[in-house]
Design an enzyme around this catalytic site. Structure first.
Site, PDB file in Angstrom:
ATOM      1  N   LYS A 212      14.818  44.011  80.261  1.00 12.37           N
ATOM      2  CA  LYS A 212      14.508  45.421  80.524  1.00 12.37           C
ATOM      3  C   LYS A 212      13.447  45.524  81.617  1.00 12.37           C
ATOM      4  O   LYS A 212      13.599  46.266  82.579  1.00 12.37           O
ATOM      5  CB  LYS A 212      14.010  46.066  79.225  1.00 12.37           C
ATOM      6  CG  LYS A 212      13.511  47.470  79.402  1.00 12.37           C
ATOM      7  CD  LYS A 212      13.047  48.019  78.066  1.00 12.37           C
ATOM      8  CE  LYS A 212      12.134  49.205  78.281  1.00 12.37           C
ATOM      9  NZ  LYS A 212      11.684  49.784  77.016  1.00 12.37           N
ATOM     10  N   GLU A 218       9.980  33.850  80.293  1.00  9.53           N
ATOM     11  CA  GLU A 218      11.013  32.983  79.712  1.00  9.53           C
ATOM     12  C   GLU A 218      12.371  33.236  80.362  1.00  9.53           C
ATOM     13  O   GLU A 218      13.097  32.305  80.720  1.00  9.53           O
ATOM     14  CB  GLU A 218      11.146  33.249  78.207  1.00  9.53           C
ATOM     15  CG  GLU A 218       9.999  32.753  77.356  1.00  9.53           C
ATOM     16  CD  GLU A 218       8.890  33.782  77.199  1.00  9.53           C
ATOM     17  OE1 GLU A 218       8.759  34.672  78.077  1.00  9.53           O
ATOM     18  OE2 GLU A 218       8.133  33.678  76.222  1.00  9.53           O
ATOM     19  N   GLY A 269      13.145  47.639  73.835  1.00 10.57           N
ATOM     20  CA  GLY A 269      13.949  46.416  73.807  1.00 10.57           C
ATOM     21  C   GLY A 269      14.597  46.174  72.452  1.00 10.57           C
ATOM     22  O   GLY A 269      15.797  45.895  72.351  1.00 10.57           O
ATOM     23  N   ARG A 270      13.816  46.300  71.386  1.00  7.27           N
ATOM     24  CA  ARG A 270      14.348  46.006  70.042  1.00  7.27           C
ATOM     25  C   ARG A 270      15.323  47.070  69.555  1.00  7.27           C
ATOM     26  O   ARG A 270      15.997  46.884  68.562  1.00  7.27           O
ATOM     27  CB  ARG A 270      13.194  45.820  69.064  1.00  7.27           C
ATOM     28  CG  ARG A 270      12.221  46.987  68.994  1.00  7.27           C
ATOM     29  CD  ARG A 270      10.953  46.592  68.273  1.00  7.27           C
ATOM     30  NE  ARG A 270       9.922  47.621  68.326  1.00  7.27           N
ATOM     31  CZ  ARG A 270       9.057  47.792  69.314  1.00  7.27           C
ATOM     32  NH1 ARG A 270       9.116  47.019  70.392  1.00  7.27           N
ATOM     33  NH2 ARG A 270       8.128  48.729  69.263  1.00  7.27           N
ATOM     34  N   GLU A 356       7.550  44.444  65.040  1.00  9.40           N
ATOM     35  CA  GLU A 356       7.038  44.839  66.353  1.00  9.40           C
ATOM     36  C   GLU A 356       6.842  46.363  66.402  1.00  9.40           C
ATOM     37  O   GLU A 356       6.026  46.867  67.164  1.00  9.40           O
ATOM     38  CB  GLU A 356       7.983  44.369  67.474  1.00  9.40           C
ATOM     39  CG  GLU A 356       7.255  44.156  68.793  1.00  9.40           C
ATOM     40  CD  GLU A 356       8.113  43.529  69.877  1.00  9.40           C
ATOM     41  OE1 GLU A 356       9.114  44.134  70.271  1.00  9.40           O
ATOM     42  OE2 GLU A 356       7.768  42.432  70.364  1.00  9.40           O
ATOM     43  N   HIS A 387      18.737  28.976  46.936  1.00  9.55           N
ATOM     44  CA  HIS A 387      18.442  27.559  46.731  1.00  9.55           C
ATOM     45  C   HIS A 387      17.237  27.136  47.543  1.00  9.55           C
ATOM     46  O   HIS A 387      17.013  25.951  47.777  1.00  9.55           O
ATOM     47  CB  HIS A 387      19.671  26.730  47.086  1.00  9.55           C
ATOM     48  CG  HIS A 387      20.861  27.136  46.266  1.00  9.55           C
ATOM     49  ND1 HIS A 387      21.109  26.620  45.021  1.00  9.55           N
ATOM     50  CD2 HIS A 387      21.811  28.074  46.485  1.00  9.55           C
ATOM     51  CE1 HIS A 387      22.198  27.194  44.519  1.00  9.55           C
ATOM     52  NE2 HIS A 387      22.638  28.095  45.384  1.00  9.55           N
ATOM     53  N   LYS A 502       0.472  36.343  76.214  1.00 11.55           N
ATOM     54  CA  LYS A 502       1.097  36.134  77.527  1.00 11.55           C
ATOM     55  C   LYS A 502       0.031  35.901  78.599  1.00 11.55           C
ATOM     56  O   LYS A 502       0.166  35.013  79.446  1.00 11.55           O
ATOM     57  CB  LYS A 502       1.918  37.373  77.925  1.00 11.55           C
ATOM     58  CG  LYS A 502       3.162  37.616  77.085  1.00 11.55           C
ATOM     59  CD  LYS A 502       3.935  38.801  77.653  1.00 11.55           C
ATOM     60  CE  LYS A 502       4.985  39.300  76.692  1.00 11.55           C
ATOM     61  NZ  LYS A 502       5.687  40.483  77.138  1.00 11.55           N
TER      62      LYS A 502
HETATM   63  O1  LIG Z   1      13.803  42.706  78.013  1.00  9.31           O
HETATM   64  P1  LIG Z   1      12.488  42.168  78.462  1.00  9.31           P
HETATM   65  O2  LIG Z   1      11.736  43.146  79.328  1.00  9.31           O
HETATM   66  O3  LIG Z   1      12.668  40.842  79.152  1.00  9.31           O
HETATM   67  O4  LIG Z   1      11.582  41.961  77.213  1.00  9.31           O
HETATM   68  C1  LIG Z   1      11.848  41.016  76.219  1.00  9.31           C
HETATM   69  C2  LIG Z   1      10.874  41.127  75.057  1.00  9.31           C
HETATM   70  O5  LIG Z   1       9.604  40.687  75.454  1.00  9.31           O
HETATM   71  C3  LIG Z   1       8.420  41.360  75.133  1.00  9.31           C
HETATM   72  O6  LIG Z   1       7.381  40.442  75.034  1.00  9.31           O
HETATM   73  C4  LIG Z   1       8.417  42.281  73.957  1.00  9.31           C
HETATM   74  O7  LIG Z   1       7.599  41.836  72.916  1.00  9.31           O
HETATM   75  C5  LIG Z   1       9.776  42.573  73.397  1.00  9.31           C
HETATM   76  O8  LIG Z   1       9.732  43.858  72.834  1.00  9.31           O
HETATM   77  C6  LIG Z   1      10.841  42.502  74.433  1.00  9.31           C
HETATM   78  O9  LIG Z   1      12.082  42.802  73.824  1.00  9.31           O
END
Ligand SMILES: O=P(O)(O)OC[C@H]1O[C@H](O)[C@H](O)[C@@H](O)[C@@H]1O
Length: 526
Positions: A212, A218, A269-270, A356, A387, A502
């Protein structure tokens, strides 16, 4: 006019603290238990039902919860949200993920754009793209069809789409609608990308880069990892990659992709599984029709969430019971226990969705709250969990409310009769048994074998996990979490708590460290 007040300032919350706690063991034993199972059930979309018989509620508690819903203006706040108010106060943004699946209220125009139209336009774009890939109109450099789709993303750009894909993979195979196999790369651990790349035929793979923000370390690292692998195989990355991002992100301007599909800042994002973030990969994997059914299930559940009567609104009721358990009964965690192997990553998705969103200590105005907010969420599919960690759930010192999910029928349909029952019957028998075991317990003279009981749970029951049911299930939890955020008066739509780590990681990589950070950097050989 809605009022955003802290939970503990509401008169109905104070009343709720004085309502007598239900003796769950007594309530769930004998005829009274049978009656509760019949009565305490709310219909959901796609023929599912939310059954809360084994929760610590009775008609008095429910009445108090209804008053709380009213005083906290839950229905009005939801209305504000879907009509385009700035609900995400931290980032000063609208919250529009429901608009990706339907128009619930008034037209929402932001930045001069009709937002529903924008989301539908993106849906059309990725649907057409997927159809062209399936039809062999979009092919690799050698003119051959793509067979695999690999999503590169993390957090909300990974967990929801991955959980949804896994939930429907076998259903799609069975219904002859698995168009492409999907794989996912998320972790910056090089072994993640390397292992996925080793398992696919890169020449016949489309990579969906999803971010987004377009700035996530990453994901950008894994993009380079994949581009490198494509180049090493003599392939042109631009012919193998598509991007899903927000229009304002740095990726949106790049010409390095075969196609780009957009979401915007108004979808967290979530909460983005029903936007292009989930839509591109799921349409490529299963076809746009299946994705449309998934959206339909979510849209129907969103509509049920509009109901002002809590007994006809499964999300609002689930949210209220959860807050009662957290803030009055003092329970700290919630376990999500789907009795469905297809939902193996659903608990992982809910961890992000819930923790989150509601893992906050200040209210939407930035003032500290004097009460607990979001619970710890964890879970595993049943019966596997039985289990593993159920020992603590049955006899541990913490009471953990349980959220079961179960389906009457399997997805593939292949089964075996052993000792007079099918595996599906064994699965369902186990979930029924667990609910009663947790609620009623079992007395034993040997304290080690004694079960106290009184441990609350609810269950969502459906016929079969199909695209529509999955959409409804997803929307159920998204909306439950939204209502809980309203009750706690927190902003469920930002996530500042992920930033500090971060920033420090960047300092470590730049060797700009001292004190403990330097010591850890040395220990890890960075
Ligand atoms: O979709 P992006 O901008 O790459 O974000 C990916 C993710 O990273 C962040 O650190 C947030 O904690 C998430 O809420 C998000 O979904």
């Amino acid at each position: 006019m809605v009022n955003w007040n802290n939970l503990d300032t509401l008169a109905s919350f104070q009343t709720l603290t004085n309502v007598k706690e239900v003796d769950l063991k007594a309530a769930m034993t004998g005829e009274s238990g049978a009656d509760r199972v019949k009565r305490y059930s709310v219909p959901m979309a796609a023929g599912m039902a939310f059954n809360y018989a084994a929760k610590k509620v009775d008609d008095d508690v429910l009445e108090a919860l209804a008053k709380l819903a009213e005083e906290a203006q839950l229905a009005e706040k939801y209305k504000e949200l879907y009509n385009g108010a700035v609900i995400n106060t931290g980032e000063k943004r609208l919250v529009l993920h429901q608009l990706t699946r339907g128009q619930l209220g008034e037209k929402v125009v932001a930045d001069g754009v009709d937002k529903r139209e924008f989301y539908v336009e993106q849906q059309k774009k990725f649907s057409e793209f997927a159809e062209k890939v399936h039809a062999g109109e979009i092919v690799n450099a050698a003119g051959e069809k793509f067979t695999t789709v690999v999503q590169i993303g993390i957090g909300g750009s990974d967990l929801g789409p991955r959980a949804m894909y896994l939930a429907l993979e076998n259903w799609a195979k069975k219904n002859d609608t698995l168009k492409m196999e999907a794989k996912f790369i998320s972790n910056v651990d090089p072994d993640d990308a390397a292992a996925v790349l080793n398992s696919v035929d890169v020449a016949h793979s489309i990579f969906v880069l999803v971010s987004k923000s377009g700035t996530t370390l990453e994901t950008l690292t894994n993009e380079s990892f994949v581009k490198d692998a494509l180049k090493n195989a003599g392939l042109d990355p631009a012919k193998h990659m598509i991007a899903v991002t927000s229009e304002t992100s740095p990726l949106a301007k790049s010409a390095d992709y075969l196609a780009a599909f957009f979401m915007d800042d108004y979808i967290g994002g979530r909460f983005s599984s029903t936007s292009a973030v989930g839509g591109a990969v799921l349409s490529l994997a299963f076809g746009p029709d299946v994705f449309a059914q998934f959206l339909e299930g979510a849209a129907e559940e969103d509509k049920l969430s509009m109901n002002e009567n809590i007994l006809e609104n499964p999300e609002m009721l689930d949210a209220l019971i959860g807050v009662y358990e957290r803030n009055i009964l003092g329970y700290q965690a919630t376990a999500v226990l789907p009795y469905s192997q297809a939902l193996s990553r659903f608990p992982a998705h809910l961890q992000q969705l819930d923790m989150e969103s509601n893992g906050k200590s200040v209210n939407r105005f930035g003032e500290p709250v004097n009460y607990v907010t979001g619970p710890v969420i964890f879970g595993e599919p049943g019966t596997n969990g039985q289990h593993s960690f159920y020992q603590l759930l049955h006899q541990g010192t913490n009471i953990v409310p349980l959220q079961f999910v179960g389906f009457k029928n399997s997805q593939i349909g292949t089964d075996v009769v052993i000792e007079d029952s099918t595996s599906q019957q064994k699965l369902c028998a186990n979930v029924a048994a667990q609910i009663v075991a947790f609620a009623c317990g079992k007395e034993d003279e040997n304290s080690n074998k004694n079960f106290e009981g009184g441990r609350p749970s609810s269950i969502i029951i459906g016929d079969q996990l199909d695209p529509k049911a999955l959409g409804a299930l997803l929307a159920h939890f998204e909306n439950k979490i939204m209502f809980q955020g309203f009750l706690w008066n927190v902003n469920s739509f930002d996530q500042e708590g992920v930033q500090l780590g971060k920033v420090l990681a960047k300092r470590v990589l730049a060797h700009d460290t001292d004190g403990a950070l330097k010591e850890y950097s040395d220990l890890l050989n960075i």
